[in-house]
Enzyme design. Structure first.
Site, PDB file in Angstrom:
ATOM      1  N   TYR A  74       0.841  -1.150   0.133  1.00 15.58           N
ATOM      2  CA  TYR A  74       0.067   0.147  -0.069  1.00 15.58           C
ATOM      3  C   TYR A  74       0.800   1.299  -0.079  1.00 15.58           C
ATOM      4  CZ  TYR A  74      -4.203  -2.509   0.238  1.00 15.58           C
ATOM      5  OH  TYR A  74      -5.512  -3.329   0.254  1.00 15.58           O
TER       6      TYR A  74
ATOM      7  N   TYR B 150     -14.208  -4.361   3.281  1.00 14.75           N
ATOM      8  CA  TYR B 150     -12.862  -5.094   2.967  1.00 14.75           C
ATOM      9  C   TYR B 150     -12.728  -6.542   3.548  1.00 14.75           C
ATOM     10  CZ  TYR B 150      -7.881  -5.590   2.579  1.00 14.75           C
ATOM     11  OH  TYR B 150      -6.893  -5.940   2.275  1.00 14.75           O
TER      12      TYR B 150
ATOM     13  N   ASP C 212     -17.061 -12.273   8.514  1.00 17.53           N
ATOM     14  CA  ASP C 212     -15.669 -11.996   8.572  1.00 17.53           C
ATOM     15  C   ASP C 212     -15.141 -11.277   9.829  1.00 17.53           C
ATOM     16  OD1 ASP C 212     -13.030 -10.805   8.241  1.00 17.53           O
ATOM     17  OD2 ASP C 212     -13.549 -10.090   6.326  1.00 17.53           O
TER      18      ASP C 212
ATOM     19  N   LYS D 196      -5.410 -12.028  11.654  1.00 17.59           N
ATOM     20  CA  LYS D 196      -4.986 -11.021  12.573  1.00 17.59           C
ATOM     21  C   LYS D 196      -4.644 -11.287  14.001  1.00 17.59           C
ATOM     22  CE  LYS D 196      -5.965  -7.244   9.542  1.00 17.59           C
ATOM     23  NZ  LYS D 196      -7.017  -6.944   8.645  1.00 17.59           N
TER      24      LYS D 196
HETATM   25  C1  LIG Z   1      -7.333  -7.370   7.452  1.00 18.45           C
HETATM   26  C2  LIG Z   1      -8.429  -7.857   6.729  1.00 18.45           C
HETATM   27  C3  LIG Z   1      -8.625  -9.114   5.925  1.00 18.45           C
HETATM   28  C4  LIG Z   1      -7.474  -9.539   5.196  1.00 18.45           C
HETATM   29  O1  LIG Z   1      -6.355  -9.993   5.942  1.00 18.45           O
HETATM   30  P1  LIG Z   1      -5.007 -10.263   5.203  1.00 18.45           P
HETATM   31  O2  LIG Z   1      -4.397 -11.051   6.522  1.00 18.45           O
HETATM   32  O3  LIG Z   1      -4.285  -8.923   5.768  1.00 18.45           O
HETATM   33  O4  LIG Z   1      -4.977 -10.828   4.101  1.00 18.45           O
HETATM   34  C5  LIG Z   1      -9.763  -9.492   5.320  1.00 18.45           C
HETATM   35  N1  LIG Z   1     -10.990  -9.018   6.168  1.00 18.45           N
HETATM   36  C6  LIG Z   1     -10.716  -7.839   7.196  1.00 18.45           C
HETATM   37  C7  LIG Z   1     -12.252  -7.435   7.799  1.00 18.45           C
HETATM   38  C8  LIG Z   1      -9.579  -7.404   7.547  1.00 18.45           C
HETATM   39  O5  LIG Z   1      -9.493  -6.443   8.417  1.00 18.45           O
END
Ligand SMILES: *Cc1c(COP(=O)(O)O)cnc(C)c1O
Length: 426
Positions: free
Chosen positions: A20, A147, A239, A268
């Site tokens: 980015y 996202y 998600d 994460k």
């Molecule tokens: C960061 C994120 C992703 C992608 O995860 P990466 O490990 O960066 O590929 C997917 N969904 C959400 C809500 C995110 O914040």
């Protein structure tokens, strides 16, 4: 010391391409040599408070000794093994423990190695389950401004914009809906009903749309939308990659919702931010759509580092810490601190909006241009906070905090002070 920092910057610039980042206009990169608790230290010994948990991953602070100890033991016992045809204790234990904490509808765990791939697996599970049952559905529903990651499937279901434009023609078609409010809920339901016959699944970030600008919606409205989809056999993909593991004040966003999803995604904070790891969980019904004597019905997906024993060990250690009374008290403490600060900001003439979901704080700076990631505000605010020893990455004119849970009240007060100072000076 100064020379060491300069040397690292030059060597980095010569060989590394950062995420980015427009490399030509990027501000000087900062070489970090050490992390401890909520602090990062650069090669000159300057200290930064990590107010964004290093891209929302760090839960208990950097280089946590307990996680490090558990990982060292694992590293010298079994560092890696193929996860097809083989298994290991850390993956078994992590799955057992995680399933014990998730909504009871979740019964199976599929491992990957980051958030985007956890999303790819979720989409493939939902789409292939329909295929395996001989279904002809082909549509996916997602939120505007969502996202879900940067791989092609994840990009397809994410909000479209400058990031996805170069790939626009190659992304699959998605029906994008508004985030629910009391006012628009009924009209969203009607839109969904128009596509019921073709729709396989609905994917969403529950409660907080992170990268979209820390946009927040009410649990009650999302629950209503989830229940509407469930009644129409539209699979729910939740998600929780960002919001999971305490960020919303509860263990999972699921704990705020009255409906449970069919598929959930985690990454994460899963390992406390120590190593990359992804998890996709699903219901028994979904699992059964693949469970057959027919080999072609299997889920053909896997990564070299699926269920890395080291990453699973980090996740188990992080979970020990997360469930401790100490961490729960810290989470509640941060929630209260943010609350107080928001009250203070609400009257400020330069503040468009100040909001919070648990430990996630966000503030919109009033600007004449419309709210955007590419707003110049970022380029002014980012160095302003760094100079004061605070790592924040405003999303355009949106300033947000996602602190590690070990961040002290003293540091929070200092960070709030820097935000107030910025409001005065810029
Ligand atoms: C960061 C994120 C992703 C992608 O995860 P990466 O490990 O960066 O590929 C997917 N969904 C959400 C809500 C995110 O914040």
């Amino acid at each position: 010391m100064k020379n060491r920092q300069k040397n690292l910057i030059e060597r980095d610039y010569a060989v590394n391409w950062h995420p980015y980042t427009q490399m030509k206009t990027a501000q000087n990169i900062i070489p970090i040599v050490r992390g401890e608790g909520s602090y990062l230290y650069d090669a000159n010994g300057k200290r930064y408070i990590d107010a964004v948990s290093s891209w929302w991953v760090t839960l208990h602070g950097h280089s946590h000794p307990y996680i490090a100890q558990k990982m060292t033991e694992q590293l010298t016992t079994l560092e890696q093994v193929i996860f097809a045809g083989f298994t290991h204790q850390p993956a078994i234990e992590l799955s057992e423990r995680l399933l014990g904490l998730l909504p009871s509808s979740q019964t199976k765990i599929f491992y990957t190695d980051n958030g985007s791939t956890a999303i790819e697996v979720a989409l493939k599970m939902a789409i292939q389950a329909n295929y395996n049952k001989g279904g002809k559905k082909n549509k996916v529903i997602a939120f505007k401004n969502g996202y879900h990651g940067d791989t092609f499937g994840a990009m397809s279901v994410s909000g479209r914009g400058i990031w996805t434009d170069p790939f626009g023609d190659m992304l699959f078609e998605v029906l994008f809906i508004e985030v629910p409010t009391a006012e628009n809920l009924e009209s969203i339901k009607k839109t969904i009903d128009t596509y019921v016959e073709e729709t396989i699944c609905f994917i969403y970030e529950p409660l907080v749309q992170g990268a979209g600008g820390m946009l927040m919606h009410k649990a009650e409205h999302l629950s209503a939308l989830m229940s509407h989809c469930k009644e129409r056999d539209i699979l729910l993909i939740q998600d929780e990659i960002f919001v999971g593991f305490g960020r919303t004040g509860k263990l999972f966003a699921a704990n705020h919702l009255s409906e449970s999803p069919d598929i959930m995604c985690f990454s994460k904070g899963l390992t406390g931010g120590t190593l990359p790891l992804g998890i996709t969980t699903c219901t028994e019904e979904l699992y059964q759509a693949f469970y057959a004597d027919d080999k072609t019905k299997a889920l053909f997906h896997g990564h070299s580092f699926t269920a890395s024993p080291l990453a699973c060990t980090a996740a188990l250690a992080s979970m020990d810490l997360l469930l401790s009374k100490d961490t729960q008290d810290h989470i509640n403490r941060i929630v209260e601190q943010h609350k107080g600060f928001i009250l203070q900001l609400k009257q400020h003439p330069k503040v468009q909006d100040a909001r919070q979901c648990g430990t996630i704080f966000a503030m919109e700076w009033k600007t004449t241009e419309c709210t955007s990631y590419f707003s110049d505000m970022h380029d002014m605010l980012y160095p302003f906070f760094l100079e004061r020893g605070v790592l924040m990455r405003p999303l355009g004119n949106i300033i947000y905090l996602v602190p590690p849970y070990c961040t002290t009240d003293e540091d929070l007060v200092y960070i709030y002070g820097c935000i107030l100072e910025a409001l005065e000076m810029i």
